[in-house]
Design a protein around this motif. Sequence first.
Motif, mmCIF file in Angstrom:
data_model
loop_
_atom_site.group_PDB
_atom_site.id
_atom_site.type_symbol
_atom_site.label_atom_id
_atom_site.label_comp_id
_atom_site.label_asym_id
_atom_site.label_seq_id
_atom_site.Cartn_x
_atom_site.Cartn_y
_atom_site.Cartn_z
ATOM 1 N N ASP A 16 7.535 -0.011 -14.900
ATOM 2 C CA ASP A 16 8.926 0.442 -14.810
ATOM 3 C C ASP A 16 9.346 1.036 -16.152
ATOM 4 O OD1 ASP A 16 8.959 -0.584 -12.271
ATOM 5 O OD2 ASP A 16 10.046 -2.399 -12.813
ATOM 6 N N VAL A 17 9.996 2.181 -16.107
ATOM 7 C CA VAL A 17 10.471 2.847 -17.322
ATOM 8 C C VAL A 17 11.993 2.909 -17.250
ATOM 9 C CG1 VAL A 17 10.346 4.903 -18.769
ATOM 10 C CG2 VAL A 17 8.360 4.225 -17.380
ATOM 11 N N TYR A 18 12.626 2.373 -18.265
ATOM 12 C CA TYR A 18 14.082 2.306 -18.313
ATOM 13 C C TYR A 18 14.620 3.301 -19.337
ATOM 14 C CZ TYR A 18 13.519 -1.991 -15.715
ATOM 15 O OH TYR A 18 13.189 -2.909 -14.749
ATOM 16 N N PHE A 19 15.706 3.975 -18.947
ATOM 17 C CA PHE A 19 16.388 4.930 -19.820
ATOM 18 C C PHE A 19 17.813 4.422 -20.019
ATOM 19 C CE2 PHE A 19 13.489 8.619 -19.649
ATOM 20 C CZ PHE A 19 12.636 8.218 -18.645
ATOM 21 N N ASP A 20 18.297 4.501 -21.259
ATOM 22 C CA ASP A 20 19.639 4.007 -21.545
ATOM 23 C C ASP A 20 20.305 4.905 -22.584
ATOM 24 O OD1 ASP A 20 21.502 1.500 -21.339
ATOM 25 O OD2 ASP A 20 21.330 1.932 -23.488
ATOM 26 N N GLY A 21 21.590 5.164 -22.411
ATOM 27 C CA GLY A 21 22.346 5.890 -23.426
ATOM 28 C C GLY A 21 22.603 7.334 -23.078
ATOM 29 N N THR A 22 22.597 8.171 -24.109
ATOM 30 C CA THR A 22 22.885 9.593 -23.988
ATOM 31 C C THR A 22 21.766 10.370 -24.659
ATOM 32 O OG1 THR A 22 25.256 9.166 -24.047
ATOM 33 C CG2 THR A 22 24.552 11.390 -24.592
ATOM 34 N N MET A 23 21.131 11.267 -23.905
ATOM 35 C CA MET A 23 20.003 12.030 -24.446
ATOM 36 C C MET A 23 20.376 13.500 -24.510
ATOM 37 S SD MET A 23 16.863 10.065 -22.534
ATOM 38 C CE MET A 23 15.604 10.595 -23.689
ATOM 39 N N ARG A 24 20.547 13.989 -25.731
ATOM 40 C CA ARG A 24 20.864 15.401 -25.972
ATOM 41 C C ARG A 24 19.835 15.996 -26.933
ATOM 42 N NH1 ARG A 24 26.442 16.151 -24.555
ATOM 43 N NH2 ARG A 24 27.498 14.164 -24.445
ATOM 44 N N LEU A 25 18.580 15.755 -26.686
ATOM 45 C CA LEU A 25 17.537 16.232 -27.578
ATOM 46 C C LEU A 25 17.404 17.741 -27.450
ATOM 47 C CD1 LEU A 25 14.917 13.442 -26.900
ATOM 48 C CD2 LEU A 25 16.784 13.477 -28.548
ATOM 49 N N SER A 26 17.018 18.378 -28.546
ATOM 50 C CA SER A 26 16.965 19.846 -28.550
ATOM 51 C C SER A 26 15.589 20.355 -28.154
ATOM 52 C CB SER A 26 17.344 20.381 -29.929
ATOM 53 O OG SER A 26 16.468 19.855 -30.893
ATOM 54 N N GLY A 27 15.486 20.859 -26.960
ATOM 55 C CA GLY A 27 14.259 21.501 -26.508
ATOM 56 C C GLY A 27 13.216 20.543 -25.976
ATOM 57 N N THR A 28 12.253 21.118 -25.296
ATOM 58 C CA THR A 28 11.223 20.302 -24.659
ATOM 59 C C THR A 28 10.343 19.577 -25.673
ATOM 60 O OG1 THR A 28 9.805 22.245 -24.510
ATOM 61 C CG2 THR A 28 11.121 21.716 -22.577
ATOM 62 N N GLN A 29 10.154 20.167 -26.852
ATOM 63 C CA GLN A 29 9.317 19.520 -27.864
ATOM 64 C C GLN A 29 9.919 18.188 -28.315
ATOM 65 O OE1 GLN A 29 6.391 20.764 -28.343
ATOM 66 N NE2 GLN A 29 5.759 19.161 -29.740
ATOM 67 N N ALA A 30 11.229 18.115 -28.379
ATOM 68 C CA ALA A 30 11.889 16.873 -28.790
ATOM 69 C C ALA A 30 11.686 15.758 -27.758
ATOM 70 C CB ALA A 30 13.376 17.128 -29.015
ATOM 71 N N TYR A 31 11.430 16.146 -26.507
ATOM 72 C CA TYR A 31 11.203 15.157 -25.452
ATOM 73 C C TYR A 31 9.732 14.746 -25.344
ATOM 74 C CZ TYR A 31 15.949 15.401 -23.664
ATOM 75 O OH TYR A 31 17.311 15.298 -23.543
ATOM 76 N N GLN A 32 8.872 15.325 -26.170
ATOM 77 C CA GLN A 32 7.443 15.051 -26.086
ATOM 78 C C GLN A 32 7.104 13.561 -26.186
ATOM 79 O OE1 GLN A 32 5.242 17.295 -25.200
ATOM 80 N NE2 GLN A 32 3.530 15.865 -25.290
ATOM 81 N N PRO A 33 7.699 12.794 -27.125
ATOM 82 C CA PRO A 33 7.369 11.359 -27.173
ATOM 83 C C PRO A 33 7.699 10.627 -25.868
ATOM 84 C CG PRO A 33 8.480 12.029 -29.178
ATOM 85 C CD PRO A 33 8.581 13.188 -28.224
ATOM 86 N N ILE A 34 8.748 11.049 -25.206
ATOM 87 C CA ILE A 34 9.116 10.410 -23.931
ATOM 88 C C ILE A 34 8.103 10.787 -22.857
ATOM 89 C CG2 ILE A 34 10.903 10.308 -22.150
ATOM 90 C CD1 ILE A 34 12.857 10.773 -24.623
ATOM 91 N N LEU A 35 7.696 12.042 -22.844
ATOM 92 C CA LEU A 35 6.660 12.456 -21.894
ATOM 93 C C LEU A 35 5.373 11.670 -22.134
ATOM 94 C CD1 LEU A 35 5.642 14.267 -19.638
ATOM 95 C CD2 LEU A 35 5.096 15.994 -21.384
ATOM 96 N N GLU A 36 5.023 11.488 -23.383
ATOM 97 C CA GLU A 36 3.808 10.726 -23.699
ATOM 98 C C GLU A 36 3.925 9.283 -23.229
ATOM 99 O OE1 GLU A 36 2.725 13.471 -27.584
ATOM 100 O OE2 GLU A 36 3.213 11.361 -27.895
ATOM 101 N N LEU A 37 5.099 8.694 -23.381
ATOM 102 C CA LEU A 37 5.312 7.326 -22.892
ATOM 103 C C LEU A 37 5.104 7.285 -21.377
ATOM 104 C CD1 LEU A 37 8.023 4.837 -23.934
ATOM 105 C CD2 LEU A 37 7.770 5.382 -21.544
ATOM 106 N N LEU A 38 5.678 8.254 -20.661
ATOM 107 C CA LEU A 38 5.521 8.307 -19.201
ATOM 108 C C LEU A 38 4.049 8.483 -18.823
ATOM 109 C CD1 LEU A 38 8.562 10.613 -18.323
ATOM 110 C CD2 LEU A 38 8.390 8.150 -17.916
ATOM 111 N N GLN A 39 3.347 9.337 -19.557
ATOM 112 C CA GLN A 39 1.932 9.585 -19.262
ATOM 113 C C GLN A 39 1.071 8.353 -19.555
ATOM 114 O OE1 GLN A 39 1.534 13.176 -21.590
ATOM 115 N NE2 GLN A 39 1.722 14.465 -19.769
ATOM 116 N N GLU A 40 1.455 7.566 -20.571
ATOM 117 C CA GLU A 40 0.718 6.337 -20.863
ATOM 118 C C GLU A 40 0.833 5.348 -19.709
ATOM 119 O OE1 GLU A 40 1.567 4.573 -24.689
ATOM 120 O OE2 GLU A 40 1.544 6.543 -25.646
#
Length: 112
Positions: A16-40
């Motif tokens: 299970d992956v939980y998201f909390d708060g407000t995410m206003r990251l700039s561009g897809t590259q800024a979301y890369q760590p989150i994508l990596e977490l999902l892929q793990e």
Amino acid sequence: MQIKAETYSVWTEGSDVYFDGTMRLSGTQAYQPILELLQEVLAEKPPSMTLDLTNLEFLNSSGINLLAKFTIELRKHSDTRLVVRATSEIPWQAKSIRNLQKLHPGLTLIMT
């Protein structure tokens, strides 16, 4: 696994992956760590994977794009069922999250 920033956090509990708060990251590259977490999580080949968005107050278009790409990626993993928990009380979720089902018809959406 956990990613914590000033305005948001993303963490896993099993598959299970939980998201909390407000995410206003700039561009897809800024979301890369989150994508990596999902892929793990996906790499462990769980029978089911849940994305719990019910406490994610805001996600910008780059973040929604990340969820869309990950949802498309999951179509290749027929052994893993995707469940998305969202709420109609948060406008971006009420407006956008159902589009994920169009990308992955096997997705189970739990909208509260």
